[in-house]
Design a protein around this motif. Sequence first.
Motif, PDB file in Angstrom:
ATOM      1  N   LYS A  87       0.833  -1.190   0.000  1.00 44.60           N
ATOM      2  CA  LYS A  87       0.000   0.000   0.000  1.00 44.60           C
ATOM      3  C   LYS A  87       0.879   1.255   0.000  1.00 44.60           C
ATOM      4  CE  LYS A  87      -4.356   1.207   2.120  1.00 44.60           C
ATOM      5  NZ  LYS A  87      -5.279   0.854   3.192  1.00 44.60           N
ATOM      6  N   ALA A  88       1.954   1.220   0.775  1.00 44.24           N
ATOM      7  CA  ALA A  88       2.823   2.385   0.907  1.00 44.24           C
ATOM      8  C   ALA A  88       3.781   2.528  -0.271  1.00 44.24           C
ATOM      9  CB  ALA A  88       3.613   2.302   2.209  1.00 44.24           C
ATOM     10  N   LEU A  89       4.306   1.408  -0.789  1.00 43.23           N
ATOM     11  CA  LEU A  89       5.419   1.518  -1.729  1.00 43.23           C
ATOM     12  C   LEU A  89       5.173   0.933  -3.110  1.00 43.23           C
ATOM     13  CD1 LEU A  89       8.298   0.520   0.719  1.00 43.23           C
ATOM     14  CD2 LEU A  89       7.703   2.815  -0.023  1.00 43.23           C
ATOM     15  N   CYS A  90       4.181   0.065  -3.246  1.00 45.83           N
ATOM     16  CA  CYS A  90       4.087  -0.681  -4.503  1.00 45.83           C
ATOM     17  C   CYS A  90       2.666  -1.208  -4.693  1.00 45.83           C
ATOM     18  CB  CYS A  90       5.091  -1.837  -4.433  1.00 45.83           C
ATOM     19  SG  CYS A  90       5.179  -2.866  -5.883  1.00 45.83           S
ATOM     20  N   PRO A  91       1.696  -0.326  -4.973  1.00 51.05           N
ATOM     21  CA  PRO A  91       0.286  -0.721  -4.957  1.00 51.05           C
ATOM     22  C   PRO A  91      -0.130  -1.708  -6.056  1.00 51.05           C
ATOM     23  CG  PRO A  91       0.520   1.628  -5.447  1.00 51.05           C
ATOM     24  CD  PRO A  91       1.901   1.098  -5.205  1.00 51.05           C
ATOM     25  N   GLY A  92       0.639  -1.804  -7.139  1.00 49.14           N
ATOM     26  CA  GLY A  92       0.243  -2.659  -8.269  1.00 49.14           C
ATOM     27  C   GLY A  92      -0.260  -4.050  -7.901  1.00 49.14           C
ATOM     28  N   PRO A  93       0.533  -4.838  -7.170  1.00 51.87           N
ATOM     29  CA  PRO A  93       0.124  -6.232  -6.896  1.00 51.87           C
ATOM     30  C   PRO A  93      -0.933  -6.401  -5.793  1.00 51.87           C
ATOM     31  CG  PRO A  93       2.527  -5.973  -6.870  1.00 51.87           C
ATOM     32  CD  PRO A  93       1.924  -4.596  -6.812  1.00 51.87           C
ATOM     33  N   MET A  94      -1.495  -5.304  -5.251  1.00 51.31           N
ATOM     34  CA  MET A  94      -2.408  -5.454  -4.109  1.00 51.31           C
ATOM     35  C   MET A  94      -3.623  -6.345  -4.398  1.00 51.31           C
ATOM     36  SD  MET A  94      -2.215  -1.717  -2.357  1.00 51.31           S
ATOM     37  CE  MET A  94      -3.526  -1.962  -1.194  1.00 51.31           C
ATOM     38  N   ALA A  95      -4.163  -6.235  -5.608  1.00 54.33           N
ATOM     39  CA  ALA A  95      -5.345  -7.041  -5.939  1.00 54.33           C
ATOM     40  C   ALA A  95      -5.002  -8.528  -5.883  1.00 54.33           C
ATOM     41  CB  ALA A  95      -5.865  -6.659  -7.319  1.00 54.33           C
ATOM     42  N   ARG A  96      -3.784  -8.836  -6.352  1.00 50.96           N
ATOM     43  CA  ARG A  96      -3.350 -10.246  -6.310  1.00 50.96           C
ATOM     44  C   ARG A  96      -3.181 -10.717  -4.875  1.00 50.96           C
ATOM     45  NH1 ARG A  96       1.744 -11.893  -9.773  1.00 50.96           N
ATOM     46  NH2 ARG A  96       1.135 -14.026  -9.297  1.00 50.96           N
ATOM     47  N   ILE A  97      -2.555  -9.854  -4.057  1.00 49.27           N
ATOM     48  CA  ILE A  97      -2.278 -10.234  -2.670  1.00 49.27           C
ATOM     49  C   ILE A  97      -3.590 -10.459  -1.918  1.00 49.27           C
ATOM     50  CG2 ILE A  97      -1.186  -9.472  -0.507  1.00 49.27           C
ATOM     51  CD1 ILE A  97       0.885  -7.997  -2.217  1.00 49.27           C
ATOM     52  N   LYS A  98      -4.611  -9.684  -2.276  1.00 48.05           N
ATOM     53  CA  LYS A  98      -5.927  -9.839  -1.639  1.00 48.05           C
ATOM     54  C   LYS A  98      -6.435 -11.281  -1.760  1.00 48.05           C
ATOM     55  CE  LYS A  98      -9.511  -6.372  -1.135  1.00 48.05           C
ATOM     56  NZ  LYS A  98      -9.098  -5.826   0.082  1.00 48.05           N
ATOM     57  N   ASN A  99      -6.104 -11.937  -2.874  1.00 49.78           N
ATOM     58  CA  ASN A  99      -6.528 -13.329  -3.069  1.00 49.78           C
ATOM     59  C   ASN A  99      -5.926 -14.278  -2.044  1.00 49.78           C
ATOM     60  OD1 ASN A  99      -8.047 -12.778  -5.352  1.00 49.78           O
ATOM     61  ND2 ASN A  99      -6.267 -12.945  -6.680  1.00 49.78           N
ATOM     62  N   LEU A 100      -4.895 -13.828  -1.371  1.00 53.12           N
ATOM     63  CA  LEU A 100      -4.244 -14.697  -0.386  1.00 53.12           C
ATOM     64  C   LEU A 100      -4.936 -14.613   0.966  1.00 53.12           C
ATOM     65  CD1 LEU A 100      -0.510 -13.839  -1.203  1.00 53.12           C
ATOM     66  CD2 LEU A 100      -1.669 -15.988  -1.710  1.00 53.12           C
ATOM     67  N   GLN A 101      -5.833 -13.643   1.103  1.00 55.81           N
ATOM     68  CA  GLN A 101      -6.480 -13.454   2.419  1.00 55.81           C
ATOM     69  C   GLN A 101      -7.517 -14.532   2.666  1.00 55.81           C
ATOM     70  OE1 GLN A 101      -7.635  -9.349   1.990  1.00 55.81           O
ATOM     71  NE2 GLN A 101      -5.997  -8.686   3.364  1.00 55.81           N
TER      72      GLN A 101
END
Length: 148
Positions: A134-148
């Motif tokens: 969120k602070a440094l590299c927002p691009g992959p956030m949607a992908r990371i959300k899948n890990l939740q």
Amino acid sequence: MRTTLIITICLLSLFALGVSCSEDSKDCSSTEEQIQKPLNPNGDSELALLMRAMFDEAQRIKKQIANNEPVTLTLDHDKILTAHATEPEKAASEEYKAFAAAYLQTIESLETASQAQIIDVYDGMINNCMTCHKALCPGPMARIKNLQ
Ligand code: HEC
């Protein structure tokens, strides 16, 4: 006539600006590009490759927890502190180091957590991925959300 010329120049420079911005931030700002990018094209940084491996590792751990299996770690997560990044100044920042330390701490807790604690520790780990992104590299956030 003159106005047309000025407008044309403005539009052209806006276009050039747009292109160079998206070019500069391609690793951290565009989710779609991340997903469609082939694995291992030339020019991927050491950190980008580590991150993909971390993503796969987290996916596997999520499955292990769902199946009530013991969690296994296969990566040297400490490399997050030393791996060469696409934007080295980002990984050299105090902010990055603090986020990385918090992340490594949850990795350590994963190794020692009881079956009862493991889901919370896992959630904490994914939150640590998210806070740094969120602070440094927002691009992959949607992908990371899948890990939740
Ligand atoms: C301390 C900050 C930080 C933490 C924690 C972190 N990341 Fe990253 N991540 C980055 C940075 C910076 C990049 C850009 C790497 C580069 O291009 O060199 C990145 C890139 C990525 C990418 C894109 C890699 C590619 O294909 O280019 C993915 C996916 C990713 N991270 C997933 C994760 C996951 C999953 C976690 C947690 C298990 C995580 N990240 C934890 C900072 C972090």
